[in-house]
Design a protein around this motif. Structure first.
Motif, PDB file in Angstrom:
ATOM      1  N   CYS A  87       0.918   2.198 -15.979  1.00 56.26           N
ATOM      2  CA  CYS A  87       0.151   1.940 -14.766  1.00 56.26           C
ATOM      3  C   CYS A  87       0.683   0.661 -14.121  1.00 56.26           C
ATOM      4  O   CYS A  87       0.964  -0.321 -14.815  1.00 56.26           O
ATOM      5  N   ILE A  88       0.835   0.693 -12.803  1.00 56.35           N
ATOM      6  CA  ILE A  88       1.256  -0.490 -12.061  1.00 56.35           C
ATOM      7  C   ILE A  88       0.323  -0.679 -10.877  1.00 56.35           C
ATOM      8  O   ILE A  88       0.072   0.264 -10.114  1.00 56.35           O
ATOM      9  N   VAL A  89      -0.194  -1.891 -10.739  1.00 54.62           N
ATOM     10  CA  VAL A  89      -1.093  -2.234  -9.632  1.00 54.62           C
ATOM     11  C   VAL A  89      -0.391  -3.266  -8.759  1.00 54.62           C
ATOM     12  O   VAL A  89       0.050  -4.309  -9.247  1.00 54.62           O
ATOM     13  N   PHE A  90      -0.295  -2.978  -7.470  1.00 54.09           N
ATOM     14  CA  PHE A  90       0.443  -3.847  -6.549  1.00 54.09           C
ATOM     15  C   PHE A  90      -0.404  -4.131  -5.312  1.00 54.09           C
ATOM     16  O   PHE A  90      -0.855  -3.212  -4.631  1.00 54.09           O
ATOM     17  N   HIS A  91      -0.618  -5.422  -5.031  1.00 51.41           N
ATOM     18  CA  HIS A  91      -1.290  -5.814  -3.793  1.00 51.41           C
ATOM     19  C   HIS A  91      -0.235  -5.863  -2.694  1.00 51.41           C
ATOM     20  O   HIS A  91       0.700  -6.654  -2.743  1.00 51.41           O
ATOM     21  N   VAL A  92      -0.409  -5.010  -1.674  1.00 49.00           N
ATOM     22  CA  VAL A  92       0.657  -4.808  -0.689  1.00 49.00           C
ATOM     23  C   VAL A  92       0.930  -6.034   0.170  1.00 49.00           C
ATOM     24  O   VAL A  92       1.992  -6.113   0.816  1.00 49.00           O
ATOM     25  N   ASP A  93       0.017  -6.999   0.193  1.00 53.10           N
ATOM     26  CA  ASP A  93       0.239  -8.196   1.001  1.00 53.10           C
ATOM     27  C   ASP A  93       1.123  -9.228   0.294  1.00 53.10           C
ATOM     28  O   ASP A  93       1.483 -10.237   0.892  1.00 53.10           O
ATOM     29  N   MET A  94       1.468  -8.963  -0.975  1.00 50.95           N
ATOM     30  CA  MET A  94       2.274  -9.921  -1.724  1.00 50.95           C
ATOM     31  C   MET A  94       3.636 -10.166  -1.063  1.00 50.95           C
ATOM     32  O   MET A  94       4.187 -11.256  -1.142  1.00 50.95           O
ATOM     33  N   GLU A  95       4.178  -9.135  -0.424  1.00 50.91           N
ATOM     34  CA  GLU A  95       5.489  -9.262   0.220  1.00 50.91           C
ATOM     35  C   GLU A  95       5.421  -8.934   1.708  1.00 50.91           C
ATOM     36  O   GLU A  95       6.392  -8.444   2.288  1.00 50.91           O
ATOM     37  N   GLY A  96       4.277  -9.167   2.309  1.00 53.64           N
ATOM     38  CA  GLY A  96       4.163  -8.973   3.748  1.00 53.64           C
ATOM     39  C   GLY A  96       4.032  -7.536   4.194  1.00 53.64           C
ATOM     40  O   GLY A  96       4.416  -7.204   5.320  1.00 53.64           O
ATOM     41  N   GLY A  97       3.503  -6.663   3.327  1.00 59.56           N
ATOM     42  CA  GLY A  97       3.313  -5.265   3.692  1.00 59.56           C
ATOM     43  C   GLY A  97       4.348  -4.365   3.058  1.00 59.56           C
ATOM     44  O   GLY A  97       5.417  -4.808   2.620  1.00 59.56           O
ATOM     45  N   LEU A  98       4.031  -3.073   3.011  1.00 61.30           N
ATOM     46  CA  LEU A  98       4.902  -2.121   2.322  1.00 61.30           C
ATOM     47  C   LEU A  98       6.280  -2.017   2.950  1.00 61.30           C
ATOM     48  O   LEU A  98       7.284  -1.856   2.245  1.00 61.30           O
ATOM     49  N   ALA A  99       6.351  -2.068   4.274  1.00 56.63           N
ATOM     50  CA  ALA A  99       7.642  -1.865   4.959  1.00 56.63           C
ATOM     51  C   ALA A  99       8.654  -2.930   4.578  1.00 56.63           C
ATOM     52  O   ALA A  99       9.866  -2.672   4.577  1.00 56.63           O
ATOM     53  N   LEU A 127      -3.201  -1.854  -3.558  1.00 54.73           N
ATOM     54  CA  LEU A 127      -4.404  -2.558  -3.129  1.00 54.73           C
ATOM     55  C   LEU A 127      -4.168  -3.203  -1.773  1.00 54.73           C
ATOM     56  O   LEU A 127      -3.092  -3.720  -1.501  1.00 54.73           O
ATOM     57  N   SER A 128      -5.186  -3.186  -0.926  1.00 55.73           N
ATOM     58  CA  SER A 128      -5.117  -3.879   0.359  1.00 55.73           C
ATOM     59  C   SER A 128      -6.493  -3.837   0.992  1.00 55.73           C
ATOM     60  O   SER A 128      -7.293  -2.950   0.697  1.00 55.73           O
ATOM     61  N   ASP A 129      -6.755  -4.786   1.886  1.00 50.75           N
ATOM     62  CA  ASP A 129      -8.019  -4.730   2.624  1.00 50.75           C
ATOM     63  C   ASP A 129      -7.944  -3.749   3.786  1.00 50.75           C
ATOM     64  O   ASP A 129      -8.929  -3.543   4.498  1.00 50.75           O
ATOM     65  N   SER A 130      -6.782  -3.116   3.989  1.00 51.19           N
ATOM     66  CA  SER A 130      -6.639  -2.139   5.070  1.00 51.19           C
ATOM     67  C   SER A 130      -6.518  -0.704   4.554  1.00 51.19           C
ATOM     68  O   SER A 130      -6.528   0.239   5.350  1.00 51.19           O
ATOM     69  N   LEU A 131      -6.399  -0.517   3.241  1.00 45.10           N
ATOM     70  CA  LEU A 131      -6.310   0.821   2.674  1.00 45.10           C
ATOM     71  C   LEU A 131      -7.696   1.396   2.420  1.00 45.10           C
ATOM     72  O   LEU A 131      -8.695   0.676   2.433  1.00 45.10           O
ATOM     73  N   HIS A 132      -7.749   2.694   2.168  1.00 43.56           N
ATOM     74  CA  HIS A 132      -9.013   3.384   1.926  1.00 43.56           C
ATOM     75  C   HIS A 132      -9.069   3.830   0.467  1.00 43.56           C
ATOM     76  O   HIS A 132      -8.145   4.472  -0.030  1.00 43.56           O
TER      77      HIS A 132
END
Length: 227
Positions: free
Chosen positions: A134-146, A170-175
């Protein structure tokens, strides 16, 4: 004026007199009315509006289904399995803060041994030596997925390794638990950070559902030596 049959795609040729009579008939058409012609090649009926073209059919825009209801989270009624089997190690790529502690507690509660990483480089280095389930990644760590180097790495993993990892974004913009969004993001689960207090329940629901859906397939792949 229409110059090609929309059914058989053969050219339509009109004499000067035919074209004149056709244009006069089109001018006299009322709103929403069509003039029916028979194709001389395929004999199909062609409807023309006042512009001399087949009426345009409105194109319905594709609307994705809404995110799932999370009412059950707030009731605390969903229990699911007490422990998740065969998923001993989890990697969390998240800055050191209270949210990371919530993630750690939730993962441990469902049976993971948790390892932390605060940078993408650290996470990638750990993945070289450990096969995380399992891997959990907060997408804001590197300025977004793109822009994320880590997410790009996850997307480009060889499938024999990627299919064994339950990848959580994880993100505050994901559902939370929005499967269509997870699929679009090349992940297995999306979680909004406001729902982190319920992460253990979310995992108890999402991981067994994933194993039920793909478990038999993964077992067959393993049996043939193609994990």
């Amino acid at each position: 004026m229409l110059s090609q049959c929309p059914v058989c795609h053969q050219p339509l040729r009109f004499s000067g007199e035919q074209l004149s009579r056709l244009e006069q008939a089109l001018v006299q058409l009322g709103p929403g009315k069509v003039l029916n012609l028979k194709c001389p090649h395929c004999r199909e009926i062609i409807g023309l509006d006042q512009s001399g073209q087949p009426p345009r059919t409105p194109t319905a825009s594709v609307v994705p289904p809404p995110p799932p209801s999370l009412d059950w989270l707030h009731t605390g009624l969903y229990q699911g399995e007490e422990k998740v089997e065969d998923v001993p190690m989890a990697l969390v790529l998240h800055r050191a803060d209270a949210q990371r502690e919530q993630i750690n507690e939730a993962l441990e509660a469902v049976g993971y041994q948790v390892f932390m990483a605060e940078t993408a480089a650290d996470a990638l280095e750990r993945m070289r030596f450990v096969n995380f389930s399992c891997i959990v990644f907060h997408v804001d760590m590197e300025g977004g997925l793109a822009r994320s180097v880590f997410h790009a790495h996850m997307r480009n993993l060889a499938m024999d390794r990627r299919r064994s990892i339950f990848y959580i974004l994880l993100s505050d913009s994901l559902h939370t638990l929005y499967d269509l969004e997870a699929l679009a993001c090349s992940a297995n689960l999306t979680v909004n950070t406001r729902d982190l207090q319920y992460l253990d329940m979310i995992l108890r629901k999402a991981i067994p559902a994933y194993e039920e859906l793909f478990g038999a397939f993964l077992e067959e792949m393993e049996a043939y030596g193609r994990r």
